[in-house]
Design a protein around this motif. Structure first.
Motif, PDB file in Angstrom:
ATOM      1  N   GLU A 259      45.601  49.691  42.234  1.00  0.00           N
ATOM      2  CA  GLU A 259      46.999  48.869  42.389  1.00  0.00           C
ATOM      3  C   GLU A 259      46.167  47.544  40.815  1.00  0.00           C
ATOM      4  OE1 GLU A 259      45.372  46.653  45.650  1.00  0.00           O
ATOM      5  OE2 GLU A 259      44.403  45.109  44.414  1.00  0.00           O
ATOM      6  N   LEU A 260      45.351  47.409  40.087  1.00  0.00           N
ATOM      7  CA  LEU A 260      45.297  47.303  38.788  1.00  0.00           C
ATOM      8  C   LEU A 260      46.671  48.133  37.828  1.00  0.00           C
ATOM      9  CD1 LEU A 260      42.583  45.189  39.129  1.00  0.00           C
ATOM     10  CD2 LEU A 260      44.212  44.126  38.536  1.00  0.00           C
ATOM     11  N   GLU A 261      45.889  49.242  37.485  1.00  0.00           N
ATOM     12  CA  GLU A 261      46.514  50.277  37.113  1.00  0.00           C
ATOM     13  C   GLU A 261      48.374  50.085  37.002  1.00  0.00           C
ATOM     14  OE1 GLU A 261      42.416  53.296  36.454  1.00  0.00           O
ATOM     15  OE2 GLU A 261      43.785  54.458  37.987  1.00  0.00           O
ATOM     16  N   ALA A 262      48.342  50.697  38.459  1.00  0.00           N
ATOM     17  CA  ALA A 262      49.997  50.611  38.727  1.00  0.00           C
ATOM     18  C   ALA A 262      51.077  49.285  38.569  1.00  0.00           C
ATOM     19  CB  ALA A 262      49.781  51.164  40.412  1.00  0.00           C
ATOM     20  N   LEU A 263      49.695  48.044  38.934  1.00  0.00           N
ATOM     21  CA  LEU A 263      50.484  46.815  38.290  1.00  0.00           C
ATOM     22  C   LEU A 263      51.061  47.152  36.317  1.00  0.00           C
ATOM     23  CD1 LEU A 263      51.376  43.931  38.899  1.00  0.00           C
ATOM     24  CD2 LEU A 263      49.407  43.666  38.298  1.00  0.00           C
ATOM     25  N   GLN A 264      49.916  47.291  36.468  1.00  0.00           N
ATOM     26  CA  GLN A 264      50.431  47.204  34.626  1.00  0.00           C
ATOM     27  C   GLN A 264      51.412  48.400  34.397  1.00  0.00           C
ATOM     28  OE1 GLN A 264      46.283  47.279  33.639  1.00  0.00           O
ATOM     29  NE2 GLN A 264      46.203  46.189  32.051  1.00  0.00           N
ATOM     30  N   LEU A 265      51.402  49.292  35.168  1.00  0.00           N
ATOM     31  CA  LEU A 265      52.352  50.573  34.408  1.00  0.00           C
ATOM     32  C   LEU A 265      53.734  50.226  35.091  1.00  0.00           C
ATOM     33  CD1 LEU A 265      49.630  53.966  35.068  1.00  0.00           C
ATOM     34  CD2 LEU A 265      50.555  53.147  33.378  1.00  0.00           C
ATOM     35  N   GLY A 266      54.063  49.496  35.989  1.00  0.00           N
ATOM     36  CA  GLY A 266      55.066  48.643  36.854  1.00  0.00           C
ATOM     37  C   GLY A 266      55.265  49.781  37.601  1.00  0.00           C
ATOM     38  N   ALA A 267      54.202  51.015  38.303  1.00  0.00           N
ATOM     39  CA  ALA A 267      54.772  50.664  39.633  1.00  0.00           C
ATOM     40  C   ALA A 267      54.625  49.911  41.179  1.00  0.00           C
ATOM     41  CB  ALA A 267      53.507  52.549  39.943  1.00  0.00           C
ATOM     42  N   VAL A 268      54.072  48.840  40.429  1.00  0.00           N
ATOM     43  CA  VAL A 268      53.862  47.599  41.925  1.00  0.00           C
ATOM     44  C   VAL A 268      54.062  46.745  41.344  1.00  0.00           C
ATOM     45  CG1 VAL A 268      52.114  48.866  43.628  1.00  0.00           C
ATOM     46  CG2 VAL A 268      51.675  47.794  42.367  1.00  0.00           C
ATOM     47  N   GLN A 269      54.938  45.650  41.661  1.00  0.00           N
ATOM     48  CA  GLN A 269      54.865  44.104  40.983  1.00  0.00           C
ATOM     49  C   GLN A 269      54.343  42.989  41.148  1.00  0.00           C
ATOM     50  OE1 GLN A 269      57.916  46.255  42.272  1.00  0.00           O
ATOM     51  NE2 GLN A 269      57.629  47.429  40.525  1.00  0.00           N
ATOM     52  N   MET A 270      53.504  43.537  42.421  1.00  0.00           N
ATOM     53  CA  MET A 270      52.662  42.110  42.575  1.00  0.00           C
ATOM     54  C   MET A 270      51.508  42.536  43.620  1.00  0.00           C
ATOM     55  SD  MET A 270      53.690  38.596  44.478  1.00  0.00           S
ATOM     56  CE  MET A 270      54.739  37.762  43.148  1.00  0.00           C
ATOM     57  N   LEU A 271      49.867  41.910  43.260  1.00  0.00           N
ATOM     58  CA  LEU A 271      49.586  42.136  43.942  1.00  0.00           C
ATOM     59  C   LEU A 271      48.086  41.204  44.534  1.00  0.00           C
ATOM     60  CD1 LEU A 271      47.266  44.837  41.178  1.00  0.00           C
ATOM     61  CD2 LEU A 271      48.970  45.257  43.043  1.00  0.00           C
ATOM     62  N   ALA A 272      47.409  41.257  45.137  1.00  0.00           N
ATOM     63  CA  ALA A 272      46.272  39.639  45.387  1.00  0.00           C
ATOM     64  C   ALA A 272      44.840  40.601  44.752  1.00  0.00           C
ATOM     65  CB  ALA A 272      46.469  39.003  45.936  1.00  0.00           C
ATOM     66  N   PRO A 273      44.590  40.437  43.780  1.00  0.00           N
ATOM     67  CA  PRO A 273      42.484  41.550  43.855  1.00  0.00           C
ATOM     68  C   PRO A 273      41.949  40.359  44.033  1.00  0.00           C
ATOM     69  CG  PRO A 273      43.727  41.742  41.935  1.00  0.00           C
ATOM     70  CD  PRO A 273      44.604  41.206  42.903  1.00  0.00           C
ATOM     71  N   SER A 274      40.765  40.864  45.177  1.00  0.00           N
ATOM     72  CA  SER A 274      40.452  39.399  45.151  1.00  0.00           C
ATOM     73  C   SER A 274      39.381  39.199  43.278  1.00  0.00           C
ATOM     74  CB  SER A 274      38.884  39.792  45.868  1.00  0.00           C
ATOM     75  OG  SER A 274      37.962  40.664  45.304  1.00  0.00           O
ATOM     76  N   LEU A 275      38.848  37.775  42.774  1.00  0.00           N
ATOM     77  CA  LEU A 275      38.749  37.975  41.615  1.00  0.00           C
ATOM     78  C   LEU A 275      36.916  38.742  41.073  1.00  0.00           C
ATOM     79  CD1 LEU A 275      38.985  34.320  42.841  1.00  0.00           C
ATOM     80  CD2 LEU A 275      40.529  35.241  41.499  1.00  0.00           C
ATOM     81  N   ALA A 276      36.443  39.266  41.804  1.00  0.00           N
ATOM     82  CA  ALA A 276      35.605  40.029  41.626  1.00  0.00           C
ATOM     83  C   ALA A 276      35.885  41.392  41.022  1.00  0.00           C
ATOM     84  CB  ALA A 276      34.400  40.402  42.720  1.00  0.00           C
ATOM     85  N   LYS A 277      37.243  42.002  40.990  1.00  0.00           N
ATOM     86  CA  LYS A 277      37.642  42.946  40.506  1.00  0.00           C
ATOM     87  C   LYS A 277      37.988  42.612  39.092  1.00  0.00           C
ATOM     88  CE  LYS A 277      37.487  44.372  44.795  1.00  0.00           C
ATOM     89  NZ  LYS A 277      38.695  44.493  46.528  1.00  0.00           N
ATOM     90  N   PHE A 278      38.553  41.695  38.572  1.00  0.00           N
ATOM     91  CA  PHE A 278      39.074  41.592  37.183  1.00  0.00           C
ATOM     92  C   PHE A 278      38.387  42.083  36.141  1.00  0.00           C
ATOM     93  CE2 PHE A 278      43.132  39.612  38.554  1.00  0.00           C
ATOM     94  CZ  PHE A 278      43.280  38.730  39.456  1.00  0.00           C
ATOM     95  N   GLY A 279      37.196  42.770  36.515  1.00  0.00           N
ATOM     96  CA  GLY A 279      36.287  43.568  35.919  1.00  0.00           C
ATOM     97  C   GLY A 279      36.993  44.281  35.339  1.00  0.00           C
ATOM     98  N   TYR A 280      37.566  44.816  36.527  1.00  0.00           N
ATOM     99  CA  TYR A 280      38.542  46.512  36.012  1.00  0.00           C
ATOM    100  C   TYR A 280      39.263  45.629  34.645  1.00  0.00           C
ATOM    101  CZ  TYR A 280      37.064  48.596  40.408  1.00  0.00           C
ATOM    102  OH  TYR A 280      36.235  49.356  41.433  1.00  0.00           O
TER     103      TYR A 280
END
Ligand code: LMR
Length: 340
Positions: A78-99
């Motif tokens: 989902e983080l990749e999809a957000l950067q590519l613009g395939a989705v516009q909004m997410l709410a990942p847990s703060l632990a996942k920003f390491g990705y």
């Protein structure tokens, strides 16, 4: 009357065939909001509240499509999809920003860094929280808000009353180096897995135990495959609501302002309800009767804190030390209390 019916039918046919002469309303702007948890959780409900507010206040000019339960993408995708613009909004847990290579967000994973919610709020609603969100801009992402879930419980199929009880256990964690270090410091083997794989991992024995706030544990039926749940409150789990920067800044200014107000209101609701939702989830776990739920005594909590607090120092090489010290300063002289 016949004429009127005839007129209506020819209009309907033209509209259906998309023929000229028919004025169409402008197509709605669509925000795809992907997340990995159940709808009946603090994040799931806040996403639905944001959708409701946006569609009502923009009178349908913006449509929010919420995809819960990893139905569109798993954590990393989902983080990749957000950067590519395939989705516009997410709410990942703060632990996942390491990705995204954003190590400082892992400060939220440090065990016992927040003695209570007052300190947590001072961080997420103050300059530290804003500075962290600002770091995302380099990645083509804007951070709009922090959403709360809660403090974590530990679970397994054997009792987890003392820190030593984790020795030799295979514990599912979110993919965070801090959480890895946390489990290793207890003598457990950390197993980083996507959230959508946790239930099966616990059911099949790939993992012996896990940690999550009660709302996630209950809504994903983990209590049905975990005989013991201990309310350790050893660490925090919250979210950053993020958007694709290009998408967000290309919105007409008035609409963007409306969406930002909707986000403020959905956030307020999330923060007001997360404690209640987790307390209710814990009661439901107890009522299900499949797991023994234990609350730690203050003396037992001290044992866990002493065992886990050294992880904070250990992670000073990974997470900005000044950031950890600023949070410690905010927490100085505060009492441990997770009730609200
Ligand atoms: C987990 O992966 O355990 C949680 O972060 C899932 C979530 O988004 O709450």
């Amino acid at each position: 009357m016949k004429r009127l019916i005839g007129l209506f039918l020819s209009w309907a046919t033209m509209a259906a065939l998309n023929l000229p002469g028919v004025v169409h309303a402008a197509p709605a702007i669509v925000i795809k909001f992907s997340h990995v948890v159940d709808e009946n959780t603090p994040k799931g409900l806040a996403a639905l509240e944001f959708k409701r507010l946006v569609e009502e206040r923009t009178r349908g000019k913006v449509r929010v499509e919420v995809y819960p339960n990893s139905s569109l993408y798993k954590d990393k995708e989902e983080l990749e999809a957000l950067q590519l613009g395939a989705v516009q909004m997410l709410a990942p847990s703060l632990a996942k920003f390491g990705y995204l290579g954003m190590r400082d967000f892992e400060v939220f994973d440090l065990p016992y860094i927040f003695p209570n919610r007052r300190v947590l709020k001072a961080v997420t609603e103050g300059p530290i929280g804003r500075e962290l969100l600002n770091q995302l801009e380099d990645r083509g992402i804007l951070g709009l808000a922090y959403w709360d879930n809660g403090f974590k419980v530990m679970s397994a199929n054997t009792p987890l009353l003392h820190p030593e009880d984790l020795k030799g256990k295979r514990m599912r964690i979110q993919p965070s180096r801090v959480l890895e270090a946390q489990m290793e410091s207890l003598g457990a083997t950390p197993i980083p897995l996507a959230f959508s794989d946790v239930y099966t991992a616990l059911e099949t024995g790939l993992a012996d135990g896990t940690e999550n706030p009660p709302s996630n544990l209950y809504s994903k039926n983990m209590h049905k495959v975990q005989k013991y749940v201990t309310v350790t409150n050893h660490g925090y789990l919250g979210y950053a609501v993020i958007v694709n920067r290009k998408f967000w800044t290309s919105l007409p200014a008035d609409l963007r302002a409306t969406l930002e107000r909707c986000m403020v209101d959905a956030t307020k609701r999330n923060n007001e309800e997360s404690v209640r939702l987790n307390a209710e989830a814990l009661e439901k776990v107890k009522a299900a009767g499949t797991s023994v739920v234990t609350q730690l005594t203050p003396a037992q909590r001290e044992e866990w804190r002493k065992a886990l607090e050294p992880v904070q120092r250990k992670m000073e090489g990974r997470i900005n030390k000044t950031l950890i010290e600023r949070i410690r300063k905010t927490a100085a002289n505060e009492q441990y209390s997770y009730a609200r």
